[in-house]
Design an enzyme around this catalytic site. Structure first.
Site, short mmCIF file in Angstrom:
data_model
loop_
_atom_site.label_atom_id
_atom_site.label_comp_id
_atom_site.label_asym_id
_atom_site.label_seq_id
_atom_site.Cartn_x
_atom_site.Cartn_y
_atom_site.Cartn_z
N ASN A 46 -9.34 -10.52 -2.73
CA ASN A 46 -8.89 -9.21 -1.93
C ASN A 46 -10.14 -8.24 -1.83
OD1 ASN A 46 -7.56 -6.11 -2.90
ND2 ASN A 46 -7.32 -6.95 -0.85
N GLY A 47 -10.38 -7.84 -0.46
CA GLY A 47 -11.48 -6.91 -0.29
C GLY A 47 -12.27 -7.02 0.72
N CYS A 82 -5.22 0.60 -9.68
CA CYS A 82 -5.21 2.12 -9.23
C CYS A 82 -6.38 2.67 -9.94
CB CYS A 82 -3.83 2.70 -9.59
SG CYS A 82 -3.80 4.35 -9.12
N GLN A 111 6.20 -4.27 -5.72
CA GLN A 111 5.08 -4.14 -6.69
C GLN A 111 5.65 -2.80 -7.77
OE1 GLN A 111 1.24 -1.95 -5.64
NE2 GLN A 111 0.29 -4.07 -6.42
N MET A 127 0.95 -1.19 0.04
CA MET A 127 0.05 0.05 0.10
C MET A 127 0.82 1.26 0.00
SD MET A 127 -3.30 -0.72 2.54
CE MET A 127 -2.39 -1.33 3.70
N ALA A 128 0.46 2.08 -1.02
CA ALA A 128 1.28 3.36 -1.19
C ALA A 128 1.27 4.05 0.05
CB ALA A 128 0.81 3.99 -2.32
N GLY A 155 -5.50 -5.55 2.64
CA GLY A 155 -5.30 -4.07 2.42
C GLY A 155 -5.59 -3.21 3.67
N ARG A 156 -6.87 -2.50 3.81
CA ARG A 156 -7.04 -1.55 4.89
C ARG A 156 -7.11 -2.17 6.26
NH1 ARG A 156 -12.42 0.40 1.98
NH2 ARG A 156 -12.25 -1.91 1.63
N LYS A 201 -2.04 -8.03 -10.08
CA LYS A 201 -3.25 -7.57 -9.01
C LYS A 201 -4.09 -6.65 -9.87
CE LYS A 201 -4.39 -5.48 -4.66
NZ LYS A 201 -4.56 -4.06 -4.98
C1 LIG Z 1 -3.80 4.03 1.68
C2 LIG Z 1 -3.86 2.91 0.33
C3 LIG Z 1 -3.00 2.56 -0.54
C4 LIG Z 1 -2.96 1.53 -1.34
N1 LIG Z 1 -1.74 1.60 -2.20
C5 LIG Z 1 -2.23 0.33 -3.11
C6 LIG Z 1 -0.90 0.18 -3.83
O1 LIG Z 1 0.09 0.91 -3.84
N2 LIG Z 1 -0.92 -0.83 -4.54
C7 LIG Z 1 -2.05 -1.91 -4.81
O2 LIG Z 1 -2.13 -2.92 -5.51
N3 LIG Z 1 -3.15 -1.48 -4.05
C8 LIG Z 1 -3.12 -0.41 -3.09
N4 LIG Z 1 -4.33 -0.27 -2.35
C9 LIG Z 1 -5.30 -1.07 -2.51
C10 LIG Z 1 -5.32 -2.26 -1.67
O3 LIG Z 1 -4.25 -3.10 -1.72
C11 LIG Z 1 -6.59 -3.21 -1.71
O4 LIG Z 1 -6.62 -3.67 -2.90
C12 LIG Z 1 -7.84 -2.41 -1.49
O5 LIG Z 1 -7.71 -1.59 -0.20
C13 LIG Z 1 -8.96 -3.31 -1.01
O6 LIG Z 1 -8.90 -4.31 -0.16
P1 LIG Z 1 -9.14 -4.11 1.43
O7 LIG Z 1 -10.60 -4.03 1.35
O8 LIG Z 1 -8.55 -5.26 2.26
O9 LIG Z 1 -8.58 -2.58 1.91
C14 LIG Z 1 -4.03 0.89 -1.41
C15 LIG Z 1 -5.41 1.08 -0.44
C16 LIG Z 1 -5.30 1.99 0.45
C17 LIG Z 1 -6.10 2.17 1.12
#
Ligand SMILES: Cc1cc2nc3c(=O)[nH]c(=O)nc-3n(C[C@H](O)[C@H](O)[C@H](O)COP(=O)(O)O)c2cc1C
Length: 363
Positions: A188-189, A85, A54, A1-2, A212-213, A127
């Site tokens: 994922n999600g 993205c 990534q 996650m960025a 992710g979150r 992804k």
């Molecule tokens: C702050 C933030 C930064 C993220 N950065 C990336 C990223 O750089 N690469 C990526 O594949 N997904 C990124 N995501 C998406 C998450 O990897 C994930 O796909 C998305 O949040 C859904 O999963 P979750 O419901 O578990 O959060 C980011 C999400 C958040 C909230």
């Protein structure tokens, strides 16, 4: 996650449980141009294994060049390609979640990465999201194309770009992809707690889950996930005192990370503490902590200040059960997906979109 999964945060998570912890997103252009900030972001702990990187790219040739750098310089053990993205400045130019719609370009790009990585035995994964919106779904076709190109696994975030982070992730779509592919599929999600991961696996049959979150302010989720997948029923419900210990460890790891790269150690401590500030609200979500103390914690400049403020928390306050399963981090509303002119009408055009590369990493 960025902006989140830097060396310090990944170490914090690794201390909790096993898994593959992916570094912050790196753009292929920035890597090929040897952007100093990007090169600094490709940092791994001395004992970090596997080193998972990534990449974001839109141009097959630049992507191949970036992968060759990774392989030749032995920068990572695993490469993930990000096509998820949803940010307007990226999709407007045909990048990110917009790109799989151009199926020939997508296939070319994934194949270029796999071909550049495979001589070194570095696995490439992809992804992606479900598609642009409900009328323009791409995930099954893109998953099959990625499989054909030789990826080691495909991860699906069960939302479209139009959904951004709103609503609920579509686990049925993840099940559909799992049925369609022979390579491992990762779901994922909306995994907020370890039991959500078990439910996702039961619902979809996936080979693994992507978090992710759910780990924001909850790095112990990885300990719970390890327990859950090993069939153990224990779950961490840390008291406020235990959360404070984790916060201190997190800040200390960030300070170590920023000090390692800094000429001036005092600056490293300040930068590490600044990076830590964004995590404070996630750690304290649901705990009865006054707004003044929360605000002060989110403004720390030094570990001494952090220690002083953490000392003001009541350590015996139990974990707030009502915070379990509650979303943290981005939860924005759905929105129009901005695309280049004519994008939807020309699926087989494989011209590389112009200006869709992000110049900077981690965005
Ligand atoms: C702050 C933030 C930064 C993220 N950065 C990336 C990223 O750089 N690469 C990526 O594949 N997904 C990124 N995501 C998406 C998450 O990897 C994930 O796909 C998305 O949040 C859904 O999963 P979750 O419901 O578990 O959060 C980011 C999400 C958040 C909230």
């Amino acid at each position: 996650m960025a902006g989140i999964t830097n060396v310090g945060f990944r170490q914090l998570c690794r201390e909790q449980g096993g898994g593959i912890y992916v570094c912050e997103m790196i753009t292929t252009v920035a890597l090929v141009e040897r952007n100093p900030k990007t090169l600094r972001m490709i940092a791994f702990g001395a004992d970090e294994s596997p080193r998972s990187l990534q990449l974001y790219g839109t141009d097959p040739e630049i992507t191949a060049a970036a992968v060759r750098i990774v392989v030749e310089k032995d920068l990572a053990d695993h490469i993930d390609l990000n096509f998820g993205c949803p940010v307007p400045k990226v999709t407007r130019r045909g990048g990110g979640a917009a790109l799989p719609w151009r199926r020939r370009l997508f296939a070319r790009l994934v194949r270029a990465a796999v071909d550049a990585a495979s001589p070194a035995g570095v696995p490439v994964t992809v992804k992606m999201r479900k598609g642009i919106d409900d009328d323009h779904l791409t995930y099954v076709e893109a998953g099959l194309a990625a499989q054909e190109a030789g990826v080691a696994a495909v991860a699906l975030h069960g939302r479209t770009a139009a959904q951004r982070y709103s609503g609920t992730a579509d686990w049925d779509a993840i099940a559909t992809l799992k049925q369609a592919l022979d390579v491992p599929v990762l779901g994922n999600g909306d995994i907020w707690e370890a039991d959500d991961a078990l439910r996702m696996v039961a619902h979809t049959g996936v080979d693994g889950v992507v978090i992710g979150r759910g780990c924001l302010g909850r790095p112990w989720l990885f300990a719970d996930l390890e327990a859950a997948f090993e069939g153990r029923a224990v779950r961490r419900l840390p008291s406020l005192g235990e959360v404070a210990v984790t916060m201190r460890r997190h800040a200390e790891l960030l300070v170590e990370q920023f000090t390692a790269g800094a000429r001036n150690p005092a600056r490293g401590e300040r930068d590490g503490c600044t990076d830590f500030r964004k995590h404070v609200a996630w750690y304290l979500k649901g705990f009865p902590v006054g707004s003044e103390l929360r605000r002060a914690l989110a403004m720390i400049d030094s570990l001494a200040q952090l220690d002083d403020l953490l000392g003001k928390l009541d350590p015996i306050v139990p974990f707030p059960a009502e915070a379990l399963g509650q979303p943290r981090g981005r939860t924005n509303s759905p929105g129009k997906v901005f695309l280049p002119d004519g994008w939807l009408a020309s699926r087989d055009d494989d011209t590389v979109p112009e200006g869709a590369e992000l110049a900077d990493s981690g965005g």
